[in-house]
Design a protein around this motif. Structure first.
Motif, short mmCIF file in Angstrom:
data_model
loop_
_atom_site.label_atom_id
_atom_site.label_comp_id
_atom_site.label_asym_id
_atom_site.label_seq_id
_atom_site.Cartn_x
_atom_site.Cartn_y
_atom_site.Cartn_z
N PRO A 207 0.64 -1.09 -0.25
CA PRO A 207 0.45 -0.04 0.42
C PRO A 207 0.76 1.07 0.06
N PHE A 208 1.62 1.44 1.14
CA PHE A 208 2.55 2.46 0.86
C PHE A 208 3.42 2.53 -0.51
N ARG A 209 3.89 1.72 -1.12
CA ARG A 209 4.32 1.57 -2.60
C ARG A 209 3.79 2.33 -3.41
N GLN A 210 2.32 1.80 -3.59
CA GLN A 210 1.11 2.47 -4.43
C GLN A 210 0.66 4.05 -4.43
N ALA A 211 0.77 4.38 -2.88
CA ALA A 211 0.08 5.51 -2.37
C ALA A 211 1.98 6.18 -2.76
N LYS A 212 2.95 6.18 -2.76
CA LYS A 212 4.31 6.93 -3.09
C LYS A 212 3.60 7.30 -4.45
N GLN A 213 3.56 5.70 -5.16
CA GLN A 213 4.30 5.94 -6.56
C GLN A 213 2.81 7.21 -6.95
N LYS A 214 2.15 7.24 -6.15
CA LYS A 214 0.30 8.14 -6.79
C LYS A 214 1.50 10.01 -6.31
N LEU A 395 0.66 5.34 6.60
CA LEU A 395 1.01 5.24 6.01
C LEU A 395 2.42 5.39 5.32
N ILE A 396 2.96 7.11 5.77
CA ILE A 396 3.98 7.60 5.39
C ILE A 396 4.18 7.62 7.08
N PHE A 397 3.49 8.03 7.96
CA PHE A 397 4.23 8.17 9.43
C PHE A 397 4.59 7.00 10.02
N VAL A 398 3.50 5.94 9.92
CA VAL A 398 4.59 4.15 9.45
C VAL A 398 5.95 3.76 9.88
N ARG A 399 5.79 4.17 7.83
CA ARG A 399 6.78 4.24 7.41
C ARG A 399 8.17 4.57 7.67
N TRP A 400 8.48 6.19 8.29
CA TRP A 400 9.18 6.90 9.03
C TRP A 400 9.25 6.49 10.07
N GLY A 401 8.03 5.71 10.86
CA GLY A 401 8.38 5.39 12.40
C GLY A 401 9.58 4.17 12.12
N LEU A 402 9.10 3.06 11.33
CA LEU A 402 10.35 1.91 11.20
C LEU A 402 11.75 2.01 10.70
N VAL A 403 11.40 3.67 10.69
CA VAL A 403 13.76 4.04 9.92
C VAL A 403 13.68 4.22 12.10
N MET A 404 12.84 5.03 12.22
CA MET A 404 13.33 5.80 13.64
C MET A 404 13.98 4.35 14.57
N SER A 425 20.10 3.83 4.78
CA SER A 425 20.05 2.15 3.96
C SER A 425 17.85 2.05 4.70
N LEU A 426 18.09 2.72 5.83
CA LEU A 426 17.00 2.11 6.47
C LEU A 426 16.19 3.67 5.94
N VAL A 427 16.65 4.29 5.16
CA VAL A 427 15.00 5.79 4.87
C VAL A 427 15.10 4.78 3.41
N GLU A 428 15.94 4.32 2.08
CA GLU A 428 15.49 3.47 1.19
C GLU A 428 14.99 2.25 1.31
N ARG A 429 14.96 1.31 2.71
CA ARG A 429 14.23 -0.04 2.41
C ARG A 429 12.37 0.61 3.03
N PHE A 430 12.09 1.36 3.80
CA PHE A 430 10.94 1.99 4.60
C PHE A 430 10.14 2.34 3.51
N GLN A 431 11.26 4.17 3.15
CA GLN A 431 10.61 4.52 2.69
C GLN A 431 10.85 5.33 1.43
N LEU A 432 11.58 4.69 0.16
CA LEU A 432 11.84 4.40 -0.62
C LEU A 432 11.87 5.85 -1.78
#
Length: 529
Positions: A207-214, A395-404, A425-432
């Motif tokens: 879902p995050f990949r699709q949302a970020k693509q838009k 979605l954005i917050f959760v993926r950022w939280g996973l980085v932290m 490496s974590l920013v690229e993995r979780f936040q694309l």
């Protein structure tokens, strides 16, 4: 062994006196930036360390915890448990602990006084935010984004030194590292925590990949660039932790001419929670040398609750003030007949849940009609887009939280590794998000939490999960499709969440409130599926 009362009562009086004085000094330090208050704050914290460092007291405390009489008195036992959580991290060498406090306060002071240098002049965090939300020139955006990271370079070496000192203290206290000790003292199981985080990563990846693509497609139109040219500075937040304004959802104009403080006051009153006294004691607007962030503080656990903010008339600050007053009403409505140590929220994550529950409302169409004067027809038109926007925000917050959370976990396990590389490496993995070519700066250190609020971010994520649980719990309790303008909403929160304070652990509080423990299913149902 002394009697329990002769042991407990004088220590609690000392704790209350020193903690209150410490909170007042912290408030003065962050609202003025004056070093004399920082020194006072350091002094009171060191006094607390000396109190909690007593080996004799700690041994007596452990004996009382094991005593059958203590275990039969639930309020007494809970106080002893929370007191032990204060003694454990303060058993290591006193000079080491004093050094940690001093370095933490120095870094906090650095963030308080720091102003970004941009085009040869100092500017505020709010101005950086304005550029990243409104500027269309990519070169200017890049300069603003890079400027937002300047503080990281200034504090990074001291943060690493602090991490090592914290680890050393944790090992002296009998733990593998500071991260493990922190989770233990927060009554969080590391295995359970990372199981929940793995579930969130799995459920949000696609879902995050699709949302970020838009979102990226929107950015290509806004900045007239290709997808491959999108860089970190093209997002509307320096860390990409907030959702940017979307093309058809512009919320800032609804708050441009509004009195955000009055809106907040009216909203809370409408659900049966009075915040007038909190706002009167608060410091809400920008000023030189004042801390640029926002927080709520319960000075004395007896009603002196304050909020620091730097309000501007936009949706972000409207949401932030609702968030901070969420903390405030939790503190305010705790049962004041409880002993001092129990007149706090059950857990950091439970107070974050209330704050996040409130902060989300600026993206609720019904709330916008009631409090931002958005016409009903316009709100209905925006309804689906606002729903999608809130889901994107989550979605954005959760993926950022996973980085932290993953960054701190790895940093405390090995602070000598290449932390700049770990971060990206974590920013690229979780936040694309792509790392700028050749960038090798301590961007991670520009996030204030890493230096001054360590091992905290998991509570934001867990708080979001609990906020979604609360959403469904309250609707079920009220047998309605809305909890706005209903005093029964506040009454429910007071009865089920606020009033018990810390007399039971957070997981028991949640089970008592809705019959089950923390369950990510509700967050996933509300925002992902």
């Amino acid at each position: 062994m002394p009697s329990i009362n002769s042991f407990l009562n004088p220590r609690l009086r000392q704790v209350e006196s020193l903690a209150t004085a410490s909170s007042k000094a912290y408030w003065q330090a962050t609202t003025t930036g004056e070093e004399k208050y920082e020194k006072q704050y350091i002094g009171y914290r060191q006094d607390l360390i000396r109190l909690f460092s007593s080996k004799e007291d700690y041994e007596a405390l452990k004996e009382w915890l094991a005593h059958e009489t203590s275990q039969q008195d639930l309020l007494l036992y809970r106080q002893l448990v929370l007191l032990e959580h204060e003694y454990i991290p303060n058993q290591p060498d006193a000079a080491l602990l004093s050094d940690i406090v001093r370095k933490e306060s120095e870094i906090e002071g650095e963030f308080t006084r720091f102003r970004v240098s941009f085009n040869g002049r100092p500017i505020s965090d709010n101005e950086i935010q304005d550029i990243l939300q409104n500027e269309t020139d990519s070169a200017i955006r890049r300069k603003a984004w890079e400027a937002s990271k300047q503080i990281g370079f200034q504090v990074a070496e001291r943060v690493i030194e602090l991490v090592k000192l914290r680890n050393r203290a944790a090992r002296e206290a009998g733990f593998k590292n500071y991260y493990a000790m922190s989770l233990h003292l927060q009554e969080l199981d590391e295995k359970d925590l990372f199981s929940i985080l793995a579930k969130l990563e799995e459920e949000t990846t696609e879902p995050f990949r699709q949302a970020k693509q838009k979102l990226d497609e929107q950015l290509t139109r806004t900045f007239n660039i290709s997808v491959d040219e999108i860089m970190p500075w093209h997002y509307a937040d320096p860390f990409f932790q907030e959702a940017p304004p979307l093309e058809n959802v512009q919320l800032d104009p609804y708050f441009k001419e509004k009195n955000i403080v009055e809106i907040t006051k009216r909203f809370f009153a409408d659900i049966g929670l009075d915040v007038e006294d909190i706002l009167q004691r608060s410091d809400l607007f920008e000023r030189p040398n004042k801390n640029q962030h926002a927080y709520c503080i319960d000075i004395d656990h007896s009603g002196d609750i304050r909020v620091l903010a730097n309000i501007r008339n936009n949706e972000w600050w409207m949401s932030t003030l609702l968030h901070e007053l969420g903390h405030g009403v939790y503190d305010k409505y705790i049962d004041r007949t409880l002993p001092y140590l129990l007149r706090t929220p059950a857990h950091t994550l439970t107070t974050e849940a209330i704050a996040m529950f409130m902060g989300r409302l600026t993206k609720n169409p019904e709330w916008l009609v009631l409090y931002a004067d958005v016409p009903q027809q316009e709100a209905e038109r925006l309804g689906q887009e606002l729903k999608a926007y809130l889901s994107l925000s989550m979605l954005i917050f959760v993926r950022w939280g996973l980085v932290m959370v993953h960054f701190e976990h790895e940093m405390y396990h090995n602070p000598d590794q290449d932390l700049n590389a770990l971060w990206w490496s974590l920013v690229e993995r979780f936040q694309l998000i792509k790392k700028p070519d050749g960038r090798n700066e301590p961007d991670w250190a520009a996030k204030i939490h890493i230096g001054t609020a360590p091992v905290y971010y998991q509570n934001y994520i867990l708080g979001e999960l609990m906020a979604s649980q609360l959403h469904f719990m309250i609707l079920d309790e009220l047998r309605n499709d809305s909890y706005l303008k209903k005093k029964s909403t506040g009454a429910y929160l007071i009865r089920r969440i606020f009033h018990p304070g810390a007399q039971i652990p957070w997981y028991e509080l949640l089970k008592n409130a809705n019959g089950e423990g923390l369950n990510p299913h509700y967050f996933i149902q509300q925002f992902i599926k």
